[in-house]
Design an enzyme around this catalytic site. Structure first.
Site, PDB file in Angstrom:
ATOM      1  N   ASP A  83      25.699   0.512   6.831  1.00  8.01           N
ATOM      2  CA  ASP A  83      24.576   0.807   7.703  1.00  8.01           C
ATOM      3  C   ASP A  83      23.447  -0.172   7.373  1.00  8.01           C
ATOM      4  O   ASP A  83      23.459  -0.836   6.333  1.00  8.01           O
ATOM      5  CB  ASP A  83      24.134   2.252   7.512  1.00  8.01           C
ATOM      6  N   ASP A 135      18.899  -0.894  14.755  1.00  7.32           N
ATOM      7  CA  ASP A 135      18.577  -0.309  16.050  1.00  7.32           C
ATOM      8  C   ASP A 135      17.460   0.704  15.882  1.00  7.32           C
ATOM      9  O   ASP A 135      16.993   0.949  14.757  1.00  7.32           O
ATOM     10  CB  ASP A 135      19.819   0.346  16.652  1.00  7.32           C
ATOM     11  N   ALA A 165      21.636   8.645  16.462  1.00  7.32           N
ATOM     12  CA  ALA A 165      20.576   9.663  16.484  1.00  7.32           C
ATOM     13  C   ALA A 165      21.083  11.044  16.873  1.00  7.32           C
ATOM     14  O   ALA A 165      20.359  11.838  17.474  1.00  7.32           O
ATOM     15  CB  ALA A 165      19.439   9.229  17.404  1.00  7.32           C
ATOM     16  N   CYS A 217      43.888  23.772  -0.816  1.00  6.69           N
ATOM     17  CA  CYS A 217      43.772  22.446  -1.414  1.00  6.69           C
ATOM     18  C   CYS A 217      43.928  22.559  -2.932  1.00  6.69           C
ATOM     19  O   CYS A 217      43.840  23.655  -3.498  1.00  6.69           O
ATOM     20  CB  CYS A 217      42.441  21.797  -1.036  1.00  6.69           C
ATOM     21  N   CYS A 277      41.207  24.569  -4.754  1.00  5.69           N
ATOM     22  CA  CYS A 277      41.160  26.002  -4.487  1.00  5.69           C
ATOM     23  C   CYS A 277      42.367  26.743  -5.039  1.00  5.69           C
ATOM     24  O   CYS A 277      42.301  27.951  -5.270  1.00  5.69           O
ATOM     25  CB  CYS A 277      41.020  26.245  -2.991  1.00  5.69           C
TER      26      CYS A 277
END
Length: 497
Positions: A92, A127, A195, A280, A283
């Site tokens: 980013d 942006d 956004a 998982c 867990c």
């Protein structure tokens, strides 16, 4: 077709595809989740991301650039060695910091050059992430600035680094569409819908759906779409059905820091759990009490690992649903787990005509699970195709058996409406529907009858139904005779029983 993206399978707006990332020399299967890595706060070592299924991650080049030590290491070692990750890396630009703090000390040309220098595989220009609900004049002004920066980004020499072309426009779908068309006309590569985080933080999934649908109308079908900031597994199915191919998640780490446990239905507080509703490794090997007793850092890491596992598991489930052709069944199941995701699904269905274009004409099965099923693209497609058929003379449309007193006898089935009996074994008319159909299903069928009658004014129609509700029958035009099979005697056109 854009040569970096190939679509392998489709369902509704969802796609399974391949994103070719030349600088990393890897191909990422989409939909793909990009774990967010803050280089200053590592919760789960990126070198372990392949354990969860991550082929690509995202980090913030602006954070790295502002830290002299990190920037020097990134330049010397390269981003992949700095983070210890062999897959593709997206960076980013600092636009998030711009939205949070109002200004940053870099620009598009400088940050793209820096991203290229440190070895980013997919870079991002600066942006303007216009927040939701601003006045239109501001949204238009900031969109123009973003569009100018995309044009600047085209001129920066970044070699084979791919470049994002963010699609802004606040909560104005027409501006999102305009932004998508402008971005698609550039020679940039990946198209993030920007956004959206404030909307997702407030569970405004209907506004997210409208923003994505608007952007998709402007973008070409071959444009890989990234929904910036979409990190909660409860909305992956919806976002994929809307046409998003990439997601990035900081939620796995941020939620773990606050003892929050992700599920596909929402978020649980660790303090409230007596059992882990998940299979998982985290867990199955620990109990909630075990984890609560751990030191803070260990507890945070384990919860982050669970959050990654549940996120990638859901994404794999979504991919399989796209391949199986039952993505909307999965969306519907997820939508009914939370009122706000239901709002998002209903907003998607408001654009059923848009998504019908990419929805396969044939699949294995159609399961009617709720009133929302009556608005699916398959129902709309069937209704629109009634114009292609050629009923003649006196035509009986019936939920009952064939009757010989008419020139032709068609079936009528909620939610689809009328169709020739020869199509009875053709998708989606093989649908599994409930015995106790809801009002919306009957209304959809009645709209189909109205469409058929309107398209073929020279034919005479009789609808023989099994006690449809009156408000559904209101959609049937007066020129169509209606008979209730539970009350009326079904006769031929000459009055013969």
């Amino acid at each position: 077709m854009r040569d970096v993206f190939e679509i392998r399978a489709q369902d509704a707006g969802g796609r399974v595809g391949d994103l070719h990332v030349p600088r990393a020399d890897v191909t990422v299967e989409t939909p793909a989740l990009l774990p967010v890595v803050n280089p200053n706060v590592i919760t789960v070592d990126p070198a372990r991301f392949d354990e969860f299924g991550a082929e690509i991650l995202i980090t913030n080049s602006y954070i790295i650039k502002r830290d002299d030590d990190l920037a020097a290491r990134a330049r010397e070692e390269g981003l992949h060695d700095l983070l210890g990750f062999d897959g593709a890396i997206m960076t980013d630009s600092g636009s998030f910091q711009l939205s949070e703090y109002g200004e940053i000390d870099t620009d598009t040309e400088e940050i793209l050059a820096f991203q290229h220098e440190i070895g980013s595989d997919i870079g991002t220009p600066v942006d303007i992430p216009t927040p939701p609900d601003v006045d239109r004049a501001r949204a238009e002004d900031e969109l123009r600035t973003t569009q100018e920066r995309l044009e600047l980004a085209e001129a920066v020499d970044v070699g084979d680094m791919l470049v994002n072309a963010p699609v802004q426009g606040s909560t104005y779908p027409d501006l999102r569409e305009e932004a998508g068309a402008h971005a698609y006309a550039t020679d940039l590569d990946v198209f993030p819908v920007g956004a959206a985080v404030p909307m997702m933080n407030d569970y405004r999934y209907d506004d997210v759906a409208r923003a994505v649908a608007g952007a998709k109308r402007g973008l070409g079908a071959d444009a890989p779409v990234h929904l910036f900031g979409a990190g909660h597994p409860m909305m992956f199915a919806l976002a994929v059905a809307l046409g998003c191919d990439l997601f990035d998640s900081a939620a796995y780490a941020l939620y773990a820091r606050d003892d929050r446990y992700l599920t596909v239905h929402g978020t649980e507080q660790l303090a409230d759990l007596h059992h882990f509703p998940c299979s998982c490794p985290i867990c199955t090997e620990h109990t909630p009490e075990d984890v609560r007793r751990m030191p803070d850092a260990a507890r945070e890491e384990l919860l982050a690992e669970h959050n990654l596992h549940v996120s990638f598991t859901e994404l794999r489930r979504v991919k399989q649903a796209v391949r199986d052709g039952d993505l909307l069944e999965l969306v519907e199941a997820r939508a009914h787990a939370h009122p706000r995701t239901l709002d998002g699904y209903r907003a998607l269905l408001d654009h059923a005509g848009q998504y019908e274009a990419s929805d396969p004409a044939s699949k294995d099965a159609f399961f009617y699970a709720s009133a929302e099923s009556a608005r699916r693209p398959e129902v709309l497609r069937h209704r629109e195709r009634l114009a292609r058929l050629s009923p003649e003379g006196r035509v009986l449309l019936t939920e009952g058996p064939r009757h010989d007193g008419y020139d032709d006898c068609w079936r009528v089935t909620p939610p689809f409406g009328p169709y020739p009996r020869a199509l009875s074994e053709v998708y989606p008319l093989t649908a599994e529907t409930p015995v106790n159909m809801d009002r919306e299903g009957y209304e959809a069928a009645a709209k189909g009858v109205a469409r058929l009658a309107g398209e073929h004014p020279d034919a005479a129609f009789t609808l023989a139904h099994e006690s449809w509700p009156a408000d559904a029958l209101d959609y049937v035009p007066p020129r169509v005779e209606t008979l209730d099979l539970g009350e009326d005697l079904l006769t031929g056109p000459d009055g013969e029983a």
